[in-house]
Design a protein around this motif. Structure first.
Motif, short mmCIF file in Angstrom:
data_model
loop_
_atom_site.label_atom_id
_atom_site.label_comp_id
_atom_site.label_asym_id
_atom_site.label_seq_id
_atom_site.Cartn_x
_atom_site.Cartn_y
_atom_site.Cartn_z
N GLU A 170 0.86 -1.18 0.00
CA GLU A 170 0.00 0.00 0.00
C GLU A 170 0.90 1.23 0.00
OE1 GLU A 170 -2.65 -0.06 3.29
OE2 GLU A 170 -3.16 -2.18 3.01
N ASN A 171 0.47 2.30 -0.69
CA ASN A 171 1.28 3.51 -0.75
C ASN A 171 1.59 4.06 0.63
OD1 ASN A 171 2.22 4.19 -3.26
ND2 ASN A 171 0.34 5.18 -3.91
N ALA A 172 0.66 3.88 1.55
CA ALA A 172 0.87 4.42 2.90
C ALA A 172 2.04 3.76 3.61
CB ALA A 172 -0.41 4.26 3.72
N LYS A 173 2.40 2.54 3.22
CA LYS A 173 3.49 1.83 3.87
C LYS A 173 4.85 2.19 3.27
CE LYS A 173 0.99 -2.27 5.46
NZ LYS A 173 0.93 -3.75 5.45
N ALA A 174 4.86 2.87 2.14
CA ALA A 174 6.12 3.29 1.54
C ALA A 174 6.57 4.60 2.17
CB ALA A 174 5.96 3.48 0.03
N CYS A 175 7.86 4.66 2.53
CA CYS A 175 8.44 5.88 3.11
C CYS A 175 7.72 6.29 4.40
CB CYS A 175 8.41 7.02 2.09
SG CYS A 175 9.32 6.65 0.57
N ASP A 176 7.43 5.30 5.25
CA ASP A 176 6.81 5.59 6.55
C ASP A 176 7.79 5.32 7.69
OD1 ASP A 176 6.94 2.85 6.44
OD2 ASP A 176 4.89 2.51 7.14
N HIS A 177 9.09 5.25 7.34
CA HIS A 177 10.18 5.04 8.31
C HIS A 177 10.17 3.63 8.89
CE1 HIS A 177 11.09 9.27 8.01
NE2 HIS A 177 9.83 9.55 8.29
N GLU A 178 9.50 2.70 8.22
CA GLU A 178 9.59 1.28 8.57
C GLU A 178 9.74 0.49 7.28
OE1 GLU A 178 7.40 -0.39 12.20
OE2 GLU A 178 5.98 1.03 11.36
N ILE A 179 10.72 -0.39 7.23
CA ILE A 179 10.98 -1.16 6.01
C ILE A 179 9.91 -2.24 5.86
CG2 ILE A 179 12.55 -2.78 4.89
CD1 ILE A 179 14.87 -1.25 6.10
N ASP A 180 9.22 -2.22 4.72
CA ASP A 180 8.24 -3.25 4.40
C ASP A 180 8.73 -4.16 3.29
OD1 ASP A 180 5.58 -2.59 5.94
OD2 ASP A 180 6.42 -0.69 5.32
N CYS A 181 9.34 -3.60 2.23
CA CYS A 181 9.97 -4.44 1.20
C CYS A 181 11.19 -5.11 1.83
CB CYS A 181 10.43 -3.60 0.01
SG CYS A 181 9.12 -2.69 -0.84
N TRP A 182 11.35 -6.40 1.66
CA TRP A 182 12.49 -7.07 2.29
C TRP A 182 13.81 -6.54 1.78
CZ3 TRP A 182 16.19 -9.34 -0.59
CH2 TRP A 182 15.85 -9.78 -1.86
N ASP A 183 13.81 -5.97 0.54
CA ASP A 183 15.06 -5.41 0.00
C ASP A 183 15.26 -3.95 0.41
OD1 ASP A 183 13.11 -4.23 -1.52
OD2 ASP A 183 13.81 -5.02 -3.44
N GLY A 184 14.31 -3.39 1.19
CA GLY A 184 14.45 -2.03 1.70
C GLY A 184 14.18 -0.92 0.72
N THR A 185 13.68 -1.25 -0.47
CA THR A 185 13.52 -0.22 -1.51
C THR A 185 12.34 0.71 -1.25
OG1 THR A 185 12.37 -1.92 -2.83
CG2 THR A 185 14.66 -1.45 -3.37
N ASP A 186 11.50 0.42 -0.26
CA ASP A 186 10.42 1.35 0.07
C ASP A 186 10.89 2.48 0.99
OD1 ASP A 186 10.73 -0.72 2.04
OD2 ASP A 186 8.93 0.05 3.03
#
Length: 537
Positions: A170-186
């Motif tokens: 979800e867009n809200a999870k990108a750049c929210d200061h918590e890594i969601d993509c396992w590769d850290g690209t969010d």
């Protein structure tokens, strides 16, 4: 108030300014590309590769197809046997061989069949709910639910963020200061500056905690033999707020919006999950292609899969032309056709029938025994077409079997004329052996007709070019097999092969004609003929 002329002038000035500013593009190492369009085009032009990175291309809008990292490629590059995307999205089995991609791993092993119907295998001992595949978090102990092999072919819906390897958030999870993509690209600073703006101090935190992956409603489970028990109870429609996929649905294929893994009938779909629907086999979806589970209730009606007759045999065979009708209206023969559609088949331009049968008529009918739609011959005849070789149409100036062979430099960018070749089949061109001095087929391009001027691969030219798939060399003749077949016409057609008694070891490319002005090779090497026949089968 602006009048139309002033407004048009402002738009023109803006367009010209934008064009000038973006006419070139600089790589990170300072190399300058000649055109802005060279970035994110599925071809690495920068020596440091910065024109084809996730960082540069993740927001690219592609008109046809998109590599997983964001670069764009065309329909003709999809499944052509040559990877164009550096991550090989364009040659992924999900697109090029769907039978290989119904699950992340083959489902036919004994252990695999023990997973629950709404799960897929992580490893030899564990299973995971399908909804957790390609969602950004590695749930499987071996991380197989978030690999390029499984996720690179996913299509992330609008309003979501795509991780570099293919997972969707979800867009809200990108750049929210918590890594969601396992590769850290969010949480890449440059991307986050674009999405959220620069934080105070112009720095994005470099040490960001990874989101807790143990807060799942379900977790990977150990695999045990599945025991089936007989039950006379009616099929449930929901369980604990989840929705059950009805087993009464026929030929319907379900998958979530966030991955390519299918759900089977009787599976439990979690609350608030949206599924995308399509039809298996030769059937066509009639109804909405999306349904939504909310509080244990499916929010929309289920569509129906209507049996259709596949036109793949007609569309794949370049020797024939199909003309479709349905209820006295012309139909597009490139799509599946419903029951009652008739198709008339004739030989395509540049081909001729092998006997007195000049057309073939079939009708799409539903078989009473199986319920499957299939083509039925109106007349018990089948049309066979072969290239109408060796003919020169009065309106054509040059011999239609002549082509021009160009060879590139080591950069595969600049092509110069090498020699002429002769078309011997829609897939093959022959040339004298001395002309083909490189074994790498990527060094050659074949232009239809007689062409002499050099050209650049990415520059403008008027040539109809064909790539070479492989090269077979005899002692004095080279046989070039094309990646895609030639489309025959009055100006492009093969020379006729010699009669059987002239299949010799001669290496001379001599052409002769008969009393009907039909041209053919005087002789051809037996090894070349065998290779052509092998490729044709």
């Amino acid at each position: 108030m602006f009048n139309c002329e002033v407004l048009l002038l402002i738009c023109w000035l803006f367009f010209m300014t934008f064009t000038i500013v973006h006419a070139t593009w600089k790589c990170n190492d300072g190399q300058e590309l000649s055109a802005f369009s060279k970035r994110c085009d599925a071809r690495i032009d920068c020596s440091d590769g910065t024109d084809e990175t996730f960082l540069e291309c993740h927001k690219e809008n592609c008109t046809e197809h998109q590599c997983s990292y964001g670069g764009c490629f065309s329909e003709s590059q999809l499944c052509d046997g040559t990877p164009d995307c550096w991550d090989k999205t364009d040659e992924h089995p999900h697109f090029c061989n769907k039978e290989l991609m119904t699950e992340p791993e083959p489902m036919k092993t004994f252990i695999q069949e023990r997973c629950l119907e709404n799960q897929s295998r992580c490893s030899k001992t564990e299973c995971l709910d399908k909804k957790y595949f390609c969602d950004g978090i590695r749930d499987c102990p071996d991380g197989s639910d978030e690999t390029n092999g499984n996720c690179i072919a996913t299509t992330c819906p609008s309003g979501t963020f795509r991780c570099a390897y293919g997972g969707c958030l979800e867009n809200a999870k990108a750049c929210d200061h918590e890594i969601d993509c396992w590769d850290g690209t969010d949480e890449v600073p440059f991307i986050c500056f674009e999405m959220r703006g620069k934080p105070q101090g112009n720095l994005w935190p470099s040490h960001i905690p990874r989101r807790n992956t143990t807060s799942r409603t379900t977790s990977p489970v150990l695999v045990y033999p599945k025991v089936k028990t007989a039950s006379s109870a009616p099929e449930p429609s929901s369980v604990n707020g989840s929705c059950i996929v009805p087993s009464s649905l026929k030929n319907l294929h379900l998958k979530t919006l966030f991955n390519v893994l299918p759900y089977t009938f009787g599976s439990s779909i979690s609350d608030a999950v949206v599924v995308r629907l399509s039809c298996y086999g030769n059937s066509q979806l009639n109804g909405n292609d999306i349904n939504h589970c909310l509080h244990g209730i499916w929010q929309g009606p289920w569509p129906e899969c209507i049996p259709t007759c596949s036109l793949r045999p007609f569309n794949k065979d370049l020797s024939i032309r199909a003309f479709c009708m349905y209820k006295d209206e012309i139909r597009n023969c490139k799509t599946q056709n419903t029951i009652g559609t008739s198709v008339t088949v004739t030989c395509a331009p540049g081909y001729k029938p092998t006997d007195i049968i000049t057309l073939e008529i079939r009708l799409c009918e539903k078989q009473a025994s199986s319920g499957i739609a299939d083509w039925k011959f109106i007349k018990p005849t089948r049309l066979h077409c072969i290239p109408d070789c060796g003919k020169i149409h009065p309106t054509v100036k040059n011999d239609p079997w002549l082509v021009s062979i160009f060879q590139s430099d080591v950069t595969l960018s600049n092509y110069t004329f090498k020699c002429r070749g002769i078309i011997v089949s829609p897939w093959h061109v022959i040339a004298v052996r001395l002309c083909i001095n490189e074994e790498n087929p990527m060094r050659y391009a074949i232009a239809e007709g007689i062409q002499l001027a050099s050209f650049m691969k990415n520059g403008e030219h008027s040539y109809m070019l064909h790539n070479v798939a492989s090269i077979f060399n005899s002692q004095k003749i080279s046989l070039l097999k094309l990646v895609n077949p030639l489309i025959l016409s009055t100006s492009v057609r093969p020379i006729c092969m010699p009669s059987r008694e002239y299949h010799t070891n001669s290496s001379e490319l001599t052409i002769t004609s008969d009393t009907q002005n039909k041209y053919s090779l005087v002789s051809i090497e037996e090894s070349i003929l065998k290779q052509i026949n092998m490729d044709s089968h």
